[in-house]
Design a protein around this motif. Structure first.
Motif, PDB file in Angstrom:
ATOM      1  N   MET A 106       0.852  -1.164   0.000  1.00 24.51           N
ATOM      2  CA  MET A 106       0.000   0.000   0.000  1.00 24.51           C
ATOM      3  C   MET A 106       0.898   1.227   0.000  1.00 24.51           C
ATOM      4  N   SER A 107       0.637   2.170  -0.902  1.00 27.14           N
ATOM      5  CA  SER A 107       1.463   3.358  -1.024  1.00 27.14           C
ATOM      6  C   SER A 107       0.630   4.615  -0.796  1.00 27.14           C
ATOM      7  N   PHE A 108       1.171   5.536  -0.007  1.00 31.98           N
ATOM      8  CA  PHE A 108       0.507   6.801   0.270  1.00 31.98           C
ATOM      9  C   PHE A 108       1.443   7.922  -0.126  1.00 31.98           C
ATOM     10  N   ALA A 109       0.877   9.078  -0.438  1.00 36.04           N
ATOM     11  CA  ALA A 109       1.693  10.224  -0.809  1.00 36.04           C
ATOM     12  C   ALA A 109       1.036  11.510  -0.326  1.00 36.04           C
ATOM     13  N   THR A 110       1.874  12.530  -0.118  1.00 39.84           N
ATOM     14  CA  THR A 110       1.354  13.849   0.214  1.00 39.84           C
ATOM     15  C   THR A 110       0.816  14.483  -1.060  1.00 39.84           C
ATOM     16  N   ARG A 111       0.264  15.640  -0.927  1.00 46.08           N
ATOM     17  CA  ARG A 111      -0.319  16.339  -2.078  1.00 46.08           C
ATOM     18  C   ARG A 111       0.693  16.549  -3.204  1.00 46.08           C
ATOM     19  N   ASP A 112       1.942  16.815  -2.834  1.00 38.58           N
ATOM     20  CA  ASP A 112       2.953  17.048  -3.872  1.00 38.58           C
ATOM     21  C   ASP A 112       3.727  15.786  -4.259  1.00 38.58           C
ATOM     22  N   GLY A 113       3.257  14.625  -3.783  1.00 38.32           N
ATOM     23  CA  GLY A 113       3.825  13.363  -4.237  1.00 38.32           C
ATOM     24  C   GLY A 113       4.885  12.739  -3.354  1.00 38.32           C
ATOM     25  N   ARG A 114       5.238  13.361  -2.235  1.00 39.22           N
ATOM     26  CA  ARG A 114       6.221  12.757  -1.332  1.00 39.22           C
ATOM     27  C   ARG A 114       5.608  11.550  -0.626  1.00 39.22           C
ATOM     28  N   ASP A 115       6.446  10.540  -0.384  1.00 41.53           N
ATOM     29  CA  ASP A 115       5.979   9.356   0.339  1.00 41.53           C
ATOM     30  C   ASP A 115       5.535   9.742   1.745  1.00 41.53           C
ATOM     31  N   TRP A 116       4.445   9.148   2.193  1.00 41.31           N
ATOM     32  CA  TRP A 116       3.915   9.401   3.530  1.00 41.31           C
ATOM     33  C   TRP A 116       3.153   8.170   3.977  1.00 41.31           C
ATOM     34  N   THR A 117       3.339   7.785   5.231  1.00 46.03           N
ATOM     35  CA  THR A 117       2.624   6.648   5.790  1.00 46.03           C
ATOM     36  C   THR A 117       1.772   7.125   6.962  1.00 46.03           C
ATOM     37  N   PRO A 118       0.450   7.008   6.873  1.00 48.61           N
ATOM     38  CA  PRO A 118      -0.415   7.399   7.991  1.00 48.61           C
ATOM     39  C   PRO A 118      -0.108   6.585   9.245  1.00 48.61           C
ATOM     40  N   ASN A 119      -0.284   7.224  10.382  1.00 45.34           N
ATOM     41  CA  ASN A 119      -0.043   6.597  11.679  1.00 45.34           C
ATOM     42  C   ASN A 119      -1.345   6.708  12.473  1.00 45.34           C
ATOM     43  N   TYR A 120      -2.213   5.701  12.332  1.00 48.75           N
ATOM     44  CA  TYR A 120      -3.578   5.749  12.866  1.00 48.75           C
ATOM     45  C   TYR A 120      -3.649   5.550  14.377  1.00 48.75           C
ATOM     46  N   LEU A 121      -4.518   6.333  15.022  1.00 52.28           N
ATOM     47  CA  LEU A 121      -4.807   6.161  16.441  1.00 52.28           C
ATOM     48  C   LEU A 121      -5.697   4.928  16.588  1.00 52.28           C
ATOM     49  N   ILE A 122      -5.252   3.970  17.422  1.00 56.69           N
ATOM     50  CA  ILE A 122      -6.058   2.755  17.589  1.00 56.69           C
ATOM     51  C   ILE A 122      -6.532   2.546  19.025  1.00 56.69           C
ATOM     52  N   SER A 123      -5.897   3.230  19.999  1.00 61.22           N
ATOM     53  CA  SER A 123      -6.370   3.091  21.376  1.00 61.22           C
ATOM     54  C   SER A 123      -5.862   4.229  22.247  1.00 61.22           C
ATOM     55  N   ILE A 124      -6.577   4.438  23.349  1.00 60.32           N
ATOM     56  CA  ILE A 124      -6.195   5.429  24.354  1.00 60.32           C
ATOM     57  C   ILE A 124      -6.244   4.725  25.708  1.00 60.32           C
ATOM     58  N   ASP A 125      -5.156   4.783  26.439  1.00 57.92           N
ATOM     59  CA  ASP A 125      -5.057   4.129  27.738  1.00 57.92           C
ATOM     60  C   ASP A 125      -5.721   5.025  28.791  1.00 57.92           C
ATOM     61  N   ALA A 126      -6.883   4.629  29.270  1.00 54.09           N
ATOM     62  CA  ALA A 126      -7.656   5.421  30.229  1.00 54.09           C
ATOM     63  C   ALA A 126      -6.928   5.583  31.563  1.00 54.09           C
ATOM     64  N   LYS A 127      -6.019   4.663  31.873  1.00 52.13           N
ATOM     65  CA  LYS A 127      -5.275   4.773  33.128  1.00 52.13           C
ATOM     66  C   LYS A 127      -4.233   5.887  33.062  1.00 52.13           C
ATOM     67  N   LYS A 128      -3.718   6.149  31.882  1.00 55.43           N
ATOM     68  CA  LYS A 128      -2.716   7.202  31.704  1.00 55.43           C
ATOM     69  C   LYS A 128      -3.338   8.544  31.320  1.00 55.43           C
ATOM     70  N   CYS A 129      -4.468   8.518  30.644  1.00 59.32           N
ATOM     71  CA  CYS A 129      -5.099   9.735  30.141  1.00 59.32           C
ATOM     72  C   CYS A 129      -5.535  10.632  31.301  1.00 59.32           C
ATOM     73  N   ILE A 130      -5.252  11.939  31.192  1.00 56.85           N
ATOM     74  CA  ILE A 130      -5.639  12.889  32.230  1.00 56.85           C
ATOM     75  C   ILE A 130      -6.825  13.753  31.794  1.00 56.85           C
ATOM     76  N   GLY A 131      -7.367  13.495  30.599  1.00 52.83           N
ATOM     77  CA  GLY A 131      -8.550  14.213  30.137  1.00 52.83           C
ATOM     78  C   GLY A 131      -8.318  15.684  29.866  1.00 52.83           C
ATOM     79  N   CYS A 132      -7.101  16.046  29.479  1.00 53.03           N
ATOM     80  CA  CYS A 132      -6.775  17.460  29.267  1.00 53.03           C
ATOM     81  C   CYS A 132      -7.443  18.037  28.023  1.00 53.03           C
ATOM     82  N   GLY A 133      -7.760  17.183  27.039  1.00 53.14           N
ATOM     83  CA  GLY A 133      -8.444  17.632  25.839  1.00 53.14           C
ATOM     84  C   GLY A 133      -7.551  18.158  24.733  1.00 53.14           C
ATOM     85  N   ARG A 134      -6.249  18.127  24.917  1.00 50.28           N
ATOM     86  CA  ARG A 134      -5.344  18.639  23.882  1.00 50.28           C
ATOM     87  C   ARG A 134      -5.500  17.877  22.576  1.00 50.28           C
ATOM     88  N   CYS A 135      -5.605  16.566  22.655  1.00 55.31           N
ATOM     89  CA  CYS A 135      -5.749  15.746  21.444  1.00 55.31           C
ATOM     90  C   CYS A 135      -7.056  16.071  20.729  1.00 55.31           C
TER      91      CYS A 135
END
Length: 99
Positions: A1-30
């Motif tokens: 699978m190949s991904f690219a930016t708008r101008d054609g540079r290689d780019w690989t998405p880094n998907y969010l798959i989980s959030i650790d509720a024990k570590k999360c402080i609920g700050c809302g920055r994300c």
């Protein structure tokens, strides 16, 4: 699978798959940097159950945490992970997820 930016540079998405509720402080920055509504803020009550914050149970909320509300909307930009002060998120490269 190949991904690219708008101008054609290689780019690989880094998907969010989980959030650790024990570590999360609920700050809302994300939440603030995500324009895709991938996450939402929830409360954790005394029994450890997730509850909506708009309920009239604010006095029963022990902690606020971010949860994934629409994981499929994530485009893998990684902005949420860069602003997280507790490193509570897990991301996976698109190539690893496709495997």
């Amino acid at each position: 699978m190949s991904f690219a930016t708008r101008d054609g540079r290689d780019w690989t998405p880094n998907y969010l798959i989980s959030i650790d509720a024990k570590k999360c402080i609920g700050c809302g920055r994300c939440f603030k940097v995500c324009g895709r509504d991938v996450m939402t803020l929830k409360g954790i009550n005394e029994e450890g159950e997730l509850v909506d914050l708009d309920d009239d149970e604010d006095d029963e909320i022990e902690k606020k945490v971010m949860i994934l509300s629409d994981q499929g909307a994530c485009i893998g930009c990684g902005a949420c992970g860069r602003v997280c002060p507790t490193n509570c998120q897990t991301h996976v490269l698109a190539t690893a997820e496709a495997a």
